[in-house]
Design an enzyme around this catalytic site. Structure first.
Site, PDB file in Angstrom:
ATOM      1  N   ASN A  42     -11.327   8.216  -8.846  1.00  0.00           N
ATOM      2  CA  ASN A  42     -12.156   7.111  -8.352  1.00  0.00           C
ATOM      3  C   ASN A  42     -13.185   7.046  -9.274  1.00  0.00           C
ATOM      4  O   ASN A  42     -13.814   8.091  -9.844  1.00  0.00           O
ATOM      5  CB  ASN A  42     -12.337   7.389  -6.903  1.00  0.00           C
ATOM      6  CG  ASN A  42     -11.209   7.002  -6.070  1.00  0.00           C
ATOM      7  OD1 ASN A  42     -10.498   7.752  -6.076  1.00  0.00           O
ATOM      8  ND2 ASN A  42     -11.217   5.891  -5.380  1.00  0.00           N
ATOM      9  N   HIS A 100     -10.774   2.561  -9.976  1.00  0.00           N
ATOM     10  CA  HIS A 100     -10.689   3.838 -10.596  1.00  0.00           C
ATOM     11  C   HIS A 100     -11.111   3.994 -11.848  1.00  0.00           C
ATOM     12  O   HIS A 100     -11.076   2.947 -12.754  1.00  0.00           O
ATOM     13  CB  HIS A 100      -9.086   4.413 -10.399  1.00  0.00           C
ATOM     14  CG  HIS A 100      -8.782   4.775  -9.129  1.00  0.00           C
ATOM     15  ND1 HIS A 100      -8.480   6.156  -8.854  1.00  0.00           N
ATOM     16  CD2 HIS A 100      -8.643   4.095  -7.969  1.00  0.00           C
ATOM     17  CE1 HIS A 100      -8.059   6.200  -7.570  1.00  0.00           C
ATOM     18  NE2 HIS A 100      -8.273   4.825  -7.095  1.00  0.00           N
ATOM     19  N   CYS A 160      -3.747   7.813  -6.401  1.00  0.00           N
ATOM     20  CA  CYS A 160      -2.762   7.572  -5.686  1.00  0.00           C
ATOM     21  C   CYS A 160      -1.508   8.388  -5.899  1.00  0.00           C
ATOM     22  O   CYS A 160      -1.141   8.692  -7.105  1.00  0.00           O
ATOM     23  CB  CYS A 160      -2.113   6.176  -5.695  1.00  0.00           C
ATOM     24  SG  CYS A 160      -0.563   5.615  -4.608  1.00  0.00           S
ATOM     25  N   ARG A 181     -10.576  10.961   1.464  1.00  0.00           N
ATOM     26  CA  ARG A 181      -9.091  10.345   1.795  1.00  0.00           C
ATOM     27  C   ARG A 181      -8.521  10.262   0.211  1.00  0.00           C
ATOM     28  O   ARG A 181      -7.552  10.898  -0.228  1.00  0.00           O
ATOM     29  CB  ARG A 181      -9.054   8.881   2.295  1.00  0.00           C
ATOM     30  CG  ARG A 181      -7.949   8.425   2.862  1.00  0.00           C
ATOM     31  CD  ARG A 181      -7.142   7.926   1.909  1.00  0.00           C
ATOM     32  NE  ARG A 181      -7.699   6.677   1.208  1.00  0.00           N
ATOM     33  CZ  ARG A 181      -7.259   6.236  -0.013  1.00  0.00           C
ATOM     34  NH1 ARG A 181      -5.984   6.571  -0.645  1.00  0.00           N
ATOM     35  NH2 ARG A 181      -7.875   5.211  -0.609  1.00  0.00           N
ATOM     36  N   ASP A 182      -9.076   9.287  -0.660  1.00  0.00           N
ATOM     37  CA  ASP A 182      -8.511   8.928  -1.924  1.00  0.00           C
ATOM     38  C   ASP A 182      -8.525  10.169  -2.677  1.00  0.00           C
ATOM     39  O   ASP A 182      -7.937  10.857  -3.738  1.00  0.00           O
ATOM     40  CB  ASP A 182      -9.041   8.081  -2.829  1.00  0.00           C
ATOM     41  CG  ASP A 182      -8.219   7.108  -3.352  1.00  0.00           C
ATOM     42  OD1 ASP A 182      -7.206   7.771  -3.951  1.00  0.00           O
ATOM     43  OD2 ASP A 182      -8.666   6.198  -3.866  1.00  0.00           O
ATOM     44  N   HIS A 210     -12.609  -1.578  -4.994  1.00  0.00           N
ATOM     45  CA  HIS A 210     -12.317  -0.152  -5.044  1.00  0.00           C
ATOM     46  C   HIS A 210     -11.958   0.118  -6.727  1.00  0.00           C
ATOM     47  O   HIS A 210     -10.626  -0.473  -6.838  1.00  0.00           O
ATOM     48  CB  HIS A 210     -11.127   0.161  -4.225  1.00  0.00           C
ATOM     49  CG  HIS A 210     -10.674   1.525  -4.255  1.00  0.00           C
ATOM     50  ND1 HIS A 210     -10.765   2.283  -3.079  1.00  0.00           N
ATOM     51  CD2 HIS A 210      -9.427   2.148  -4.949  1.00  0.00           C
ATOM     52  CE1 HIS A 210     -10.082   3.500  -3.298  1.00  0.00           C
ATOM     53  NE2 HIS A 210      -9.269   3.257  -4.515  1.00  0.00           N
TER      54      HIS A 210
HETATM   55  N1  COA Z   1       2.264   8.494  11.102  1.00  0.00           N
HETATM   56  C1  COA Z   1       3.081   9.543  11.699  1.00  0.00           C
HETATM   57  N2  COA Z   1       4.221   9.146  11.613  1.00  0.00           N
HETATM   58  C2  COA Z   1       4.802   8.168  11.211  1.00  0.00           C
HETATM   59  C3  COA Z   1       3.902   7.197  10.841  1.00  0.00           C
HETATM   60  C4  COA Z   1       2.651   7.361  10.751  1.00  0.00           C
HETATM   61  N3  COA Z   1       1.697   6.417  10.271  1.00  0.00           N
HETATM   62  N4  COA Z   1       4.954   6.017  10.622  1.00  0.00           N
HETATM   63  C5  COA Z   1       6.116   6.268  10.895  1.00  0.00           C
HETATM   64  N5  COA Z   1       6.158   7.503  11.258  1.00  0.00           N
HETATM   65  C6  COA Z   1       7.249   8.202  11.597  1.00  0.00           C
HETATM   66  C7  COA Z   1       8.063   7.389  12.710  1.00  0.00           C
HETATM   67  O1  COA Z   1       7.633   7.482  14.118  1.00  0.00           O
HETATM   68  C8  COA Z   1       9.431   7.979  12.384  1.00  0.00           C
HETATM   69  O2  COA Z   1       9.755   9.201  13.231  1.00  0.00           O
HETATM   70  P1  COA Z   1      10.740   9.501  13.938  1.00  0.00           P
HETATM   71  O3  COA Z   1      11.888   9.603  12.826  1.00  0.00           O
HETATM   72  O4  COA Z   1      10.674  10.879  14.616  1.00  0.00           O
HETATM   73  O5  COA Z   1      11.165   8.256  14.808  1.00  0.00           O
HETATM   74  C9  COA Z   1       9.463   8.426  11.126  1.00  0.00           C
HETATM   75  O6  COA Z   1       7.980   8.471  10.580  1.00  0.00           O
HETATM   76  C10 COA Z   1       9.984   7.425  10.133  1.00  0.00           C
HETATM   77  O7  COA Z   1       9.342   6.044  10.243  1.00  0.00           O
HETATM   78  P2  COA Z   1       9.772   4.740   9.264  1.00  0.00           P
HETATM   79  O8  COA Z   1       8.996   3.539   9.925  1.00  0.00           O
HETATM   80  O9  COA Z   1      10.785   4.622   8.904  1.00  0.00           O
HETATM   81  O10 COA Z   1       8.669   5.391   8.129  1.00  0.00           O
HETATM   82  P3  COA Z   1       9.025   5.725   6.573  1.00  0.00           P
HETATM   83  O11 COA Z   1       9.849   6.982   6.543  1.00  0.00           O
HETATM   84  O12 COA Z   1       9.860   4.287   5.984  1.00  0.00           O
HETATM   85  O13 COA Z   1       7.530   5.889   5.944  1.00  0.00           O
HETATM   86  C11 COA Z   1       5.382   5.279   5.981  1.00  0.00           C
HETATM   87  C12 COA Z   1       6.505   4.679   5.983  1.00  0.00           C
HETATM   88  C13 COA Z   1       4.381   4.088   5.624  1.00  0.00           C
HETATM   89  C14 COA Z   1       4.808   5.651   7.081  1.00  0.00           C
HETATM   90  C15 COA Z   1       5.161   6.312   4.675  1.00  0.00           C
HETATM   91  O14 COA Z   1       5.740   5.702   3.535  1.00  0.00           O
HETATM   92  C16 COA Z   1       3.681   6.738   4.328  1.00  0.00           C
HETATM   93  O15 COA Z   1       2.880   7.400   5.270  1.00  0.00           O
HETATM   94  N6  COA Z   1       3.263   6.288   3.062  1.00  0.00           N
HETATM   95  C17 COA Z   1       1.648   6.632   2.931  1.00  0.00           C
HETATM   96  C18 COA Z   1       1.518   6.568   1.238  1.00  0.00           C
HETATM   97  C19 COA Z   1       0.102   7.034   1.257  1.00  0.00           C
HETATM   98  O16 COA Z   1      -0.720   7.670   1.958  1.00  0.00           O
HETATM   99  N7  COA Z   1      -0.170   6.527  -0.043  1.00  0.00           N
HETATM  100  C20 COA Z   1      -1.562   6.879  -0.549  1.00  0.00           C
HETATM  101  C21 COA Z   1      -2.689   5.939   0.003  1.00  0.00           C
HETATM  102  S1  COA Z   1      -2.559   4.419  -0.402  1.00  0.00           S
HETATM  103 ZN    ZN Z   2      -7.695   4.564  -4.718  1.00  0.00          ZN
END
Ligand code: COA
Ligand code: ZN
Length: 306
Positions: free
Chosen positions: A248, A208, A239, A14-15, A206
């Site tokens: 990490n 790094h 990240c 994942r990371d 956790h």
């Molecule tokens: N998986 C898949 N699709 C997702 C989802 C998820 N976990 N969460 C939201 N969506 C979809 C929604 O269903 C919506 O779809 P639609 O437009 O078809 O209805 C769309 O995404 C927007 O939803 P919203 O709640 O507004 O999400 P967002 O665009 O504000 O994004 C996160 C928020 C949290 C989902 C996004 O920023 C994200 O995935 N971040 C992860 C970052 C990461 O992994 N960082 C490293 C690890 S810490």
């Molecule tokens: Zn990390």
């Protein structure tokens, strides 16, 4: 003091993979995870159920979860950014959901596009859903030891986030040093503060190795009684939403250190090193691992003849 045993969660899939510039195929991901299971990993963070546009490397989360071999001694865990992610994950039979929110507001906005406490509010239903499926939940606190945008993060802020997680019923807490800003004294003080307030709480850490303090931080935490750590095969990771993020702490370096101190990890270091060597070929670049380069501490060399 707890026994001389630690439990290491390998977060390489994942990371580690989330920051790789070239897409890591589902087949390679599954091979790496199966190798970690075969080496006896206590837990593996297999993938994350995030938006595929946010992190394209994790777009195959379902497929990876459904194709790995499950070892009964290993906990298969997934990172979750919101309720939608938890619903997706629960269809793939994980052992544990690892929620994540940043203690610092700016990193949470950059990572999850909302405020810290808005994310926590969105998580409220997750422990209920998970417990009815027999799945554990860990509350993760990113940027707990410092934020790349704000600098120091007050301990009181970390405690507030933990409090909110415990109110909603998570099983354990993980504190993450997202961009390697922690030092051993800070780690010791943080653990003391948390234990002072919640003496029974199981803390998971956790780290790094961004500034070379990773294993020093692990040992400081070990001396304070922490027994659960994340580490990444090869030491890859970071990240994508934190400038300057890097690897990490490396699993094989961490395991080698613990074994040298006669602390049990349950992991086969030779198998891990073999997997790390293959990882370099699978990714097409070298990995930060020190023990992969130098060999285990007691791998002896033949003396040069004069
Ligand atoms: N998986 C898949 N699709 C997702 C989802 C998820 N976990 N969460 C939201 N969506 C979809 C929604 O269903 C919506 O779809 P639609 O437009 O078809 O209805 C769309 O995404 C927007 O939803 P919203 O709640 O507004 O999400 P967002 O665009 O504000 O994004 C996160 C928020 C949290 C989902 C996004 O920023 C994200 O995935 N971040 C992860 C970052 C990461 O992994 N960082 C490293 C690890 S810490
Ligand atoms: Zn990390």
């Amino acid at each position: 003091m707890p026994e001389n045993r630690v439990w290491i969660t390998d977060v390489c899939p994942r990371d580690g993979f989330q920051i790789e510039p070239e897409f890591v195929s589902t087949e390679i991901k599954v091979k790496v995870i199966d190798a970690l299971s075969a080496a006896g990993s206590a837990a593996i963070e297999v993938t994350s159920f995030v938006h595929p546009k946010a992190v394209p490397q994790m777009a195959d989360a379902e497929e990876v979860m459904l194709n790995i071999k499950r070892n009964p001694g290993t906990s298969y865990e997934v990172l979750i950014p919101n309720l939608r992610g938890a619903e997706r994950a629960l269809r793939t039979n994980p052992n544990q959901l690892n929620l994540v929110v940043s203690a610092s507001e700016s990193h949470n906005r950059s990572n999850l596009r909302r405020g810290t406490f808005d994310t926590l509010n969105d998580f409220v239903e997750v422990p209920k859903l998970a417990s009815s499926a027999g799945v554990l939940v860990q509350g993760g606190v990113a940027t707990a030891f410092g934020c790349p945008f704000e600098g120091e993060v007050p301990v009181s802020r970390v405690l507030d986030v933990i409090h909110r997680y415990l109110e909603m019923g998570v099983d354990t807490i993980k504190l993450a040093d997202t961009t390697g800003m922690a030092n051993p004294e800070q780690v010791r003080n943080m653990i003391r503060e948390v234990k002072n307030r919640w003496p029974e709480l199981r803390i998971h850490l956790h780290f790094h190795n961004t500034r070379g303090m990773g294993l020093a931080n692990v040992y400081a935490a070990y001396l304070e009684g922490v027994r659960h750590f994340d580490a990444s095969l090869g030491g890859i990771g970071g990240c994508p939403f934190a400038p300057g993020a890097s690897g990490n702490i490396c699993t094989e370096d961490t395991v080698n250190m613990f074994h040298d101190m006669k602390i049990v990890t349950g992991v086969d270091l030779d198998q891990l090193l073999a997997a790390s060597g293959r990882l370099e070929k699978q990714l097409g670049h070298s990995v930060p691992s020190q023990v992969l380069k130098a060999g285990k501490t007691l791998d002896l060399h033949s003396q040069p003849q004069f």
